[in-house]
Enzyme design. Structure first.
Site, PDB file in Angstrom:
ATOM      1  N   ALA A 111     -12.344  10.582   2.696  1.00 61.15           N
ATOM      2  CA  ALA A 111     -13.157  11.178   1.635  1.00 61.15           C
ATOM      3  C   ALA A 111     -14.653  10.977   1.869  1.00 61.15           C
ATOM      4  O   ALA A 111     -15.453  11.870   1.581  1.00 61.15           O
ATOM      5  CB  ALA A 111     -12.756  10.613   0.284  1.00 61.15           C
ATOM      6  N   ALA A 141     -18.364  17.998 -14.923  1.00 58.14           N
ATOM      7  CA  ALA A 141     -19.020  18.789 -13.883  1.00 58.14           C
ATOM      8  C   ALA A 141     -20.030  17.869 -13.201  1.00 58.14           C
ATOM      9  O   ALA A 141     -20.864  17.252 -13.861  1.00 58.14           O
ATOM     10  CB  ALA A 141     -19.716  19.996 -14.484  1.00 58.14           C
ATOM     11  N   GLU A 143     -16.021  -3.121   4.005  1.00 55.12           N
ATOM     12  CA  GLU A 143     -15.250  -4.312   4.379  1.00 55.12           C
ATOM     13  C   GLU A 143     -13.793  -4.224   3.959  1.00 55.12           C
ATOM     14  O   GLU A 143     -13.045  -5.200   4.096  1.00 55.12           O
ATOM     15  CB  GLU A 143     -15.893  -5.562   3.783  1.00 55.12           C
ATOM     16  CG  GLU A 143     -17.300  -5.838   4.313  1.00 55.12           C
ATOM     17  CD  GLU A 143     -17.904  -7.078   3.701  1.00 55.12           C
ATOM     18  OE1 GLU A 143     -17.134  -7.918   3.177  1.00 55.12           O
ATOM     19  OE2 GLU A 143     -19.132  -7.214   3.734  1.00 55.12           O
ATOM     20  N   LEU A 159     -14.025  -3.369  -1.424  1.00 51.49           N
ATOM     21  CA  LEU A 159     -15.176  -3.998  -0.785  1.00 51.49           C
ATOM     22  C   LEU A 159     -15.935  -3.034   0.121  1.00 51.49           C
ATOM     23  O   LEU A 159     -16.614  -3.458   1.054  1.00 51.49           O
ATOM     24  CB  LEU A 159     -14.707  -5.215   0.030  1.00 51.49           C
ATOM     25  CG  LEU A 159     -13.945  -6.284  -0.767  1.00 51.49           C
ATOM     26  CD1 LEU A 159     -13.330  -7.314   0.173  1.00 51.49           C
ATOM     27  CD2 LEU A 159     -14.866  -6.950  -1.779  1.00 51.49           C
ATOM     28  N   GLY A 160     -15.829  -1.731  -0.158  1.00 56.25           N
ATOM     29  CA  GLY A 160     -16.574  -0.747   0.617  1.00 56.25           C
ATOM     30  C   GLY A 160     -16.198  -0.786   2.081  1.00 56.25           C
ATOM     31  O   GLY A 160     -15.018  -0.714   2.449  1.00 56.25           O
ATOM     32  N   ASN A 219     -10.857  13.682 -10.884  1.00 57.10           N
ATOM     33  CA  ASN A 219     -10.866  13.353  -9.454  1.00 57.10           C
ATOM     34  C   ASN A 219      -9.556  12.711  -9.017  1.00 57.10           C
ATOM     35  O   ASN A 219      -8.971  13.071  -7.992  1.00 57.10           O
ATOM     36  CB  ASN A 219     -12.018  12.395  -9.139  1.00 57.10           C
ATOM     37  CG  ASN A 219     -13.371  13.072  -9.138  1.00 57.10           C
ATOM     38  OD1 ASN A 219     -13.472  14.292  -9.205  1.00 57.10           O
ATOM     39  ND2 ASN A 219     -14.419  12.274  -9.067  1.00 57.10           N
ATOM     40  N   ASP A 256     -12.281   6.990  -6.581  1.00 52.43           N
ATOM     41  CA  ASP A 256     -11.231   7.713  -7.305  1.00 52.43           C
ATOM     42  C   ASP A 256     -10.088   8.091  -6.363  1.00 52.43           C
ATOM     43  O   ASP A 256      -8.916   8.001  -6.733  1.00 52.43           O
ATOM     44  CB  ASP A 256     -11.803   8.967  -7.958  1.00 52.43           C
ATOM     45  CG  ASP A 256     -12.939   8.649  -8.912  1.00 52.43           C
ATOM     46  OD1 ASP A 256     -12.910   7.574  -9.533  1.00 52.43           O
ATOM     47  OD2 ASP A 256     -13.866   9.474  -9.022  1.00 52.43           O
TER      48      ASP A 256
END
Length: 300
Positions: A281, A14, A223, A220-221, A45, A251
Site C-alpha cells: 500500500a 472524502a 520496523e 512500528l512503521g 478504507n 487501515d
C-alpha cells in the site's frame, strides 16, 4: 456459517490530498500540488482493503446525501463490499484534509460530518449484520458510545478488532473485548496515559495487555510490528519497500490482520501477512487506490 468474513463499523470520508515539499508551521503558508479527491475514512478504507484481499465484507457507516457520499458508495460497491449497512443523510459526508510530504509521511485533519451521526441505535438496528459476521472491526472516527454499542452487539463467537484512532482513553468494557487492540506508538502512549512507562514497544504492549485486551498489536512503521498476548510478546519484521504515500496503510494493515484472524491464522501469522499488505500500500499514492489484491501481496 457466517455471511461475512469481516464487518467494518466506522467512518467514511472524502480524502482531499495535497502534496507539499514540507508541512507549514504555525502562521505559515506553503504551496502544494493540485488537489486530488479520493474515497477514504478509516472504516471505508478497511472495508475496501479486506474486500480486495477476497474477504466477504460489509460496512456499517453513515455518509451524506451529496457528491462525496455517492463517491464513497461507488468505491465500496466496485470493491465488492456489501453496502446494506451504509446509512445516507443526517449531515454532510465527512472530509479529511491530507498533506503528504516527499518522504510519503502525511498529516491529516478530519471533519467528521455524517460520521459523527452514526449513533448507537444505528448499531442496534443492524443486529443481523453482527450475527452474520466472523470478525468485527472498528476505529474511533465515529462516536465512542457507538463503539461501546458495537461491543455490546457482538455475536458470541465473533472476534472484535479495534484500531483506536484518533486515540482517546477507552472504557474497560471496550478494552476487554479487543482481540487485538491495534495501536501505533502515538496511540499506545495516549491510551496508556500516566501508565506509559518504559521506552520499548514491548513495555507498552505488556502494560496495555494488563488493561484488559485479550491481545495487542503495536505497529512500528518501517520496523514492522509487535504482537502480544497471554502466550508472550514477539516481533514481526517489516518488508522493505520505497514509500510513496503512507495514507491508508494502517487501515490496510488492520483489515488484512482481521481477515486472516477470521480465517484461522495465529496473531503472529496474521500480523506478518498484514505487514506485507501494508508494504504494498505505501508504494502507491492514495488510500483505497493503493490497496492490493491477494495476488499482488503474494507476488511481493
Amino acid at each position: 456459517m457466517y455471511d461475512y468474513d469481516l464487518l467494518v463499523v466506522g467512518s467514511a470520508n472524502a480524502d482531499l490530498v495535497i502534496g507539499v515539499e514540507r508541512r507549514p508551521g504555525a502562521g505559515e503558508t506553503v504551496l502544494g500540488s493540485d488537489l486530488a479527491v479520493h474515497p477514504g475514512g478509516k472504516g471505508a478504507n478497511q472495508a475496501v482493503a479486506a474486500a480486495r484481499l477476497g474477504a466477504r465484507t460489509a460496512l456499517l457507516a453513515r455518509v451524506g446525501d451529496d457528491a462525496y457520499g455517492r463517491l464513497l458508495l461507488d468505491s465500496q460497491r466496485s470493491a465488492g463490499v456489501d453496502t446494506v449497512g451504509v446509512l445516507v443523510g443526517g449531515a454532510p459526508t465527512g472530509v479529511a484534509l491530507i498533506t503528504v510530504d516527499p518522504s510519503g509521511d502525511n498529516s491529516i485533519v478530519v471533519s467528521p460530518g455524517a460520521n459523527g451521526r452514526l449513533a448507537p441505535e444505528d448499531v442496534s438496528a443492524a443486529g443481523c449484520l453482527f450475527q452474520g459476521s466472523r470478525v468485527v472491526s472498528a476505529q474511533l472516527e465515529i462516536p465512542l458510545e457507538t463503539v461501546v454499542e458495537v461491543v455490546r452487539n457482538l455475536a458470541p463467537e465473533s472476534r472484535f478488532v479495534l484500531n483506536p484512532s484518533p486515540p482517546r482513553p477507552l472504557p474497560r468494557e471496550v478494552l476487554a473485548a479487543c482481540d487485538p487492540l491495534i495501536v501505533n506508538e502515538h496511540e499506545a502512549k495516549v491510551i496508556l496515559g500516566s501508565a506509559a512507562v518504559g521506552d520499548s514497544p514491548e513495555d507498552w504492549a505488556r502494560i496495555l495487555l494488563a488493561k484488559g485486551p485479550r491481545s495487542v498489536v503495536v505497529t512500528l512503521g518501517a520496523e514492522g510490528a509487535l504482537v502480544a498476548s497471554a502466550e508472550g510478546v514477539s516481533r514481526v519484521p517489516s518488508v522493505k519497500v520505497s514509500a510513496v504515500d503512507t495514507t491508508g496503510a494502517g487501515d490496510a494493515f488492520t483489515a488484512a490482520l482481521a481477515f486472516r484472524l477470521g480465517a484461522g491464522a495465529s496473531l503472529a501469522e496474521a500480523a506478518a501477512y498484514a505487514a506485507r499488505v501494508g508494504a504494498v500500500a505505501v508504494t502507491r499514492e492514495g488510500a483505497q487506490a493503493s490497496f492490493p489484491t491477494a495476488a499482488e501481496v503474494a507476488a511481493l
